[in-house]
Design an enzyme around this catalytic site. Sequence first.
Site, mmCIF file in Angstrom:
data_model
loop_
_atom_site.group_PDB
_atom_site.id
_atom_site.type_symbol
_atom_site.label_atom_id
_atom_site.label_comp_id
_atom_site.label_asym_id
_atom_site.label_seq_id
_atom_site.Cartn_x
_atom_site.Cartn_y
_atom_site.Cartn_z
ATOM 1 N N TYR A 159 0.834 -1.208 0.000
ATOM 2 C CA TYR A 159 0.000 0.000 0.000
ATOM 3 C C TYR A 159 0.867 1.256 0.000
ATOM 4 O O TYR A 159 0.690 2.160 -0.832
ATOM 5 C CB TYR A 159 -0.907 -0.015 1.228
ATOM 6 C CG TYR A 159 -1.815 1.181 1.357
ATOM 7 C CD1 TYR A 159 -2.969 1.280 0.595
ATOM 8 C CD2 TYR A 159 -1.529 2.205 2.262
ATOM 9 C CE1 TYR A 159 -3.819 2.375 0.718
ATOM 10 C CE2 TYR A 159 -2.370 3.297 2.393
ATOM 11 C CZ TYR A 159 -3.510 3.378 1.623
ATOM 12 O OH TYR A 159 -4.335 4.465 1.749
ATOM 13 N N ALA A 160 1.845 1.305 0.899
ATOM 14 C CA ALA A 160 2.698 2.481 0.990
ATOM 15 C C ALA A 160 3.486 2.690 -0.296
ATOM 16 O O ALA A 160 3.613 3.818 -0.787
ATOM 17 C CB ALA A 160 3.656 2.333 2.176
#
Length: 266
Positions: free
Chosen positions: A171-172
Amino acid sequence: MQAYAEPSMSGVDDLIRLDGRVAAVTGSGRGFGKRSACELAALGASVAIVELEEDLGAQVAAQLQASGGTACAVRCDVSDPGQVAAAFASVERELGPVDILVNNAGAATFTPFLEVTEDEWDHVFAVNLTGTYLCCKATMPGMAERGFGRVVNISSIAGKRGGGFLGRTPYAASKAGILGLTRALAREFAADGVTVNAIAPGPMDTEMTKILRTDHRLRAKIEAIVPLGRRGTIQDVADAVCFLCSDLASYFTGETLNVDGGVSME
């Protein structure tokens, strides 16, 4: 020497209005996307609800129409090039060429990095980063040809901090990719009258973070690092979206607006 001329003055109410504009918001069946779509419609835009879950999209479009707005709903998996092309062709037929694009559709994983599968990694990137690319590719050529466009990409402070709240590595990393894509597109399309900006929400009270409604210790821990002392709301993000889509932000491009209660202040 040419004499200095004061720029024409318009009121804030005029600059924030979006009458005559066509906006497309991905992932707008709920959360940030739904609230942003509703606010853009309230400002006068015709709004396309671009949503994977067909029933949700239809409900939001019907809600906007019942409130007197102009709206349509199209089903689309933003990670699928064919579906994206078909969806935006449908939007143009129903509402007209897209002037405003809000790339909000997203996917997350909470799996620790060493346990992340390749399929999981690919899915998060396909929705978050490739989906943003595909939707931009479908709409920005027309914006550039007409000499006007507003693109707002929903990233996250996880993309700046390397996660740190609930989102994990895929996600990051995908959200960091959105920030790089935003700057590159802003530079490339600036001369064509198209602005491209990003929003990086911080700790939020959303469906994705509903665990915090019952895990009071984790919620207190997260809220303790927010200078304003609270998590953000979907309205906070929608307000930022409306600003960046309007003429109030006509001199903003390539920027990331942190909607995070001061977490990222330097």
